[in-house]
Design a protein around this motif. Structure first.
Motif, PDB file in Angstrom:
ATOM      1  N   TYR A  96       0.815  -1.221   0.000  1.00  0.00           N
ATOM      2  CA  TYR A  96       0.000   0.000   0.000  1.00  0.00           C
ATOM      3  C   TYR A  96       0.844   1.264   0.000  1.00  0.00           C
ATOM      4  CZ  TYR A  96       0.571  -1.520   4.896  1.00  0.00           C
ATOM      5  OH  TYR A  96       1.078  -2.014   6.084  1.00  0.00           O
ATOM      6  N   PRO A  98       2.488   4.396  -1.691  1.00  0.00           N
ATOM      7  CA  PRO A  98       2.114   5.158  -2.899  1.00  0.00           C
ATOM      8  C   PRO A  98       3.061   4.942  -4.071  1.00  0.00           C
ATOM      9  CG  PRO A  98       1.972   6.540  -0.933  1.00  0.00           C
ATOM     10  CD  PRO A  98       2.631   5.260  -0.509  1.00  0.00           C
ATOM     11  N   ASP A  99       4.330   4.645  -3.772  1.00  0.00           N
ATOM     12  CA  ASP A  99       5.314   4.410  -4.828  1.00  0.00           C
ATOM     13  C   ASP A  99       5.668   2.929  -4.935  1.00  0.00           C
ATOM     14  OD1 ASP A  99       6.614   4.215  -2.416  1.00  0.00           O
ATOM     15  OD2 ASP A  99       8.415   5.294  -3.069  1.00  0.00           O
ATOM     16  N   GLN A 103       1.709   0.211  -7.977  1.00  0.00           N
ATOM     17  CA  GLN A 103       1.288   1.592  -8.203  1.00  0.00           C
ATOM     18  C   GLN A 103       2.075   2.226  -9.355  1.00  0.00           C
ATOM     19  OE1 GLN A 103       1.909   0.059  -5.390  1.00  0.00           O
ATOM     20  NE2 GLN A 103       0.293   0.494  -3.899  1.00  0.00           N
ATOM     21  N   ARG A 152      -6.496  -0.206   2.295  1.00  0.00           N
ATOM     22  CA  ARG A 152      -5.479   0.801   1.939  1.00  0.00           C
ATOM     23  C   ARG A 152      -4.770   0.427   0.642  1.00  0.00           C
ATOM     24  NH1 ARG A 152      -1.767   1.668   7.135  1.00  0.00           N
ATOM     25  NH2 ARG A 152      -0.624   2.937   5.618  1.00  0.00           N
ATOM     26  N   THR A 153      -4.502  -0.865   0.463  1.00  0.00           N
ATOM     27  CA  THR A 153      -3.859  -1.330  -0.766  1.00  0.00           C
ATOM     28  C   THR A 153      -4.743  -1.056  -1.973  1.00  0.00           C
ATOM     29  OG1 THR A 153      -2.697  -3.074   0.455  1.00  0.00           O
ATOM     30  CG2 THR A 153      -2.883  -3.342  -1.933  1.00  0.00           C
ATOM     31  N   SER A 156      -4.814   2.648  -2.806  1.00  0.00           N
ATOM     32  CA  SER A 156      -3.578   3.125  -3.440  1.00  0.00           C
ATOM     33  C   SER A 156      -3.506   2.708  -4.905  1.00  0.00           C
ATOM     34  CB  SER A 156      -2.359   2.591  -2.674  1.00  0.00           C
ATOM     35  OG  SER A 156      -2.202   1.197  -2.845  1.00  0.00           O
ATOM     36  N   HIS A 157      -4.039   1.548  -5.226  1.00  0.00           N
ATOM     37  CA  HIS A 157      -4.070   1.111  -6.622  1.00  0.00           C
ATOM     38  C   HIS A 157      -4.996   1.991  -7.459  1.00  0.00           C
ATOM     39  CE1 HIS A 157      -2.812  -3.325  -5.579  1.00  0.00           C
ATOM     40  NE2 HIS A 157      -1.892  -2.434  -5.268  1.00  0.00           N
ATOM     41  N   GLU A 159      -6.008   5.059  -6.740  1.00  0.00           N
ATOM     42  CA  GLU A 159      -5.443   6.406  -6.834  1.00  0.00           C
ATOM     43  C   GLU A 159      -4.352   6.479  -7.902  1.00  0.00           C
ATOM     44  OE1 GLU A 159      -6.161   8.211  -2.346  1.00  0.00           O
ATOM     45  OE2 GLU A 159      -4.333   7.065  -2.750  1.00  0.00           O
ATOM     46  N   ALA A 160      -3.681   5.362  -8.147  1.00  0.00           N
ATOM     47  CA  ALA A 160      -2.664   5.309  -9.197  1.00  0.00           C
ATOM     48  C   ALA A 160      -3.275   5.186 -10.586  1.00  0.00           C
ATOM     49  CB  ALA A 160      -1.719   4.141  -8.945  1.00  0.00           C
TER      50      ALA A 160
END
Length: 325
Positions: A96, A98-99, A103, A152-153, A156-157, A159-160
């Protein structure tokens, strides 16, 4: 009088044109999802020994792989991430970040191929030092503390740039946790493809080599389904749909055709099936030995999966099938 010789089913089989016209099940490119393994680094294309033709690829080579997928007309890919070994920890935090590797991969794919449907596998096993799909305490895989990490994981995916998330962990309540997290952040339009009936199968061995996700102790039988059960699959599917799943999956496919049919007959929703690594490896090995003719066997297997009721098929054969079709 009824029956033979008046009734002759062979009449519809004699002419190849008519045979195709009355065919009940048609395999199509739009049915296929191609799994991809993306690994940290650059310029990497590691062959997976037990899965001929399958590779771990870095993001730069992933883009090249996706270019071929798009040219072949395959509409969707399913991404699995492999972080640096030193990044793994007890709670799978690279999953999770962001980088994180997935992602980064999603951003690269959506930039180059905005119309390619990018689905991401949501699980912790590739990212945890112990190799299990959830938080571990004293050798016990804990369900509820895992849910927030999975949510959360997934966030984050998305959002990417991921178009769909696919939770594969088999924790109870994870679809609700992910749906709630996505909705709370304005992603009400993002669908969830749930590994709803995922069995504790012996057919996953090659995948664990490809994803680097073998558990470091025990097994996954406390959270994945018992292969002997089919009615239980209906409970799992019903719960996931109630929690907000949009598409459900049966995994594996070939050894669980009865479960695919059972789910299709009992639920009015799209059904996916995962033609898993062991099923792929068996055919590849037999074909290399000259014991089977690969092309007709692959097409027969995938047609059987669709005939059983699968609307979507995740398969490592997708590129081959695209060329054959």
């Amino acid at each position: 009088m009824s029956g033979f010789p008046v009734v002759r089913p062979r009449r519809l089989r004699e002419n190849p044109v008519l045979r195709e016209m009355v065919r009940e099940t048609e395999l199509s490119l739009k049915d296929l999802i191609y799994p991809l393994f993306v690994i940290a680094g650059k310029g990497i294309k590691n062959p997976v020994a037990s899965m001929p033709g399958v590779y771990q690829v870095s993001v730069d080579n992933l883009v090249r792989e996706a270019e071929e997928v798009v040219k072949l007309g395959i509409p969707a890919v399913l991404l699995f991430g492999i972080p640096e070994p030193g990044e793994k920890d007890e709670v799978g935090s690279p999953a999770y970040a962001p980088d994180g590797i997935v992602q980064k991969a999603v951003r690269a794919l959506k930039k180059e191929f905005p119309h390619l449907l990018v689905i991401t596998d949501v699980c912790l096993c590739e990212y945890t030092s112990h190799g299990h799909c959830g938080v571990v305490d004293n050798g016990i895989i804990l369900n509820d503390p895992t849910l927030e990490l999975l949510a959360r994981t997934a966030l984050s995916h998305v959002e990417a740039g991921a178009d769909m998330v696919a939770p594969s962990d088999m924790m109870d309540g994870r679809v609700a946790a992910i749906r709630g997290k996505l909705d709370a952040h304005g992603f009400t339009y993002i669908p969830i493809l749930s590994y709803a009936a995922k069995y504790a199968s012996s057919f996953y061995g090659p995948f664990r080599e490809a994803a680097g996700s073998a558990p470091q102790f025990g097994d996954r039988r406390s959270y994945q389904m018992d292969p002997a059960n089919s009615r239980e699959a209906l409970r799992e599917v019903a719960q996931d749909l109630e929690e907000g799943a949009d598409i459900i999956m049966v995994k594996p496919a070939l050894a669980y055709l009865d479960v695919i049919r059972l789910v299709k007959e009992n639920f009015n929703c799209p059904v996916a099936a995962y033609n898993v690594s062991g099923e792929y490896a068996m055919i590849k090995a037999a074909a290399e030995k000259g014991w089977l003719a690969e092309r007709p066997v692959v097409l027969e297997v995938l047609t059987a999966i669709k005939r059983a009721g699968a609307d979507l098929i995740i398969t490592y054969f997708a590129k081959d099938v695209a060329r054959w079709l």
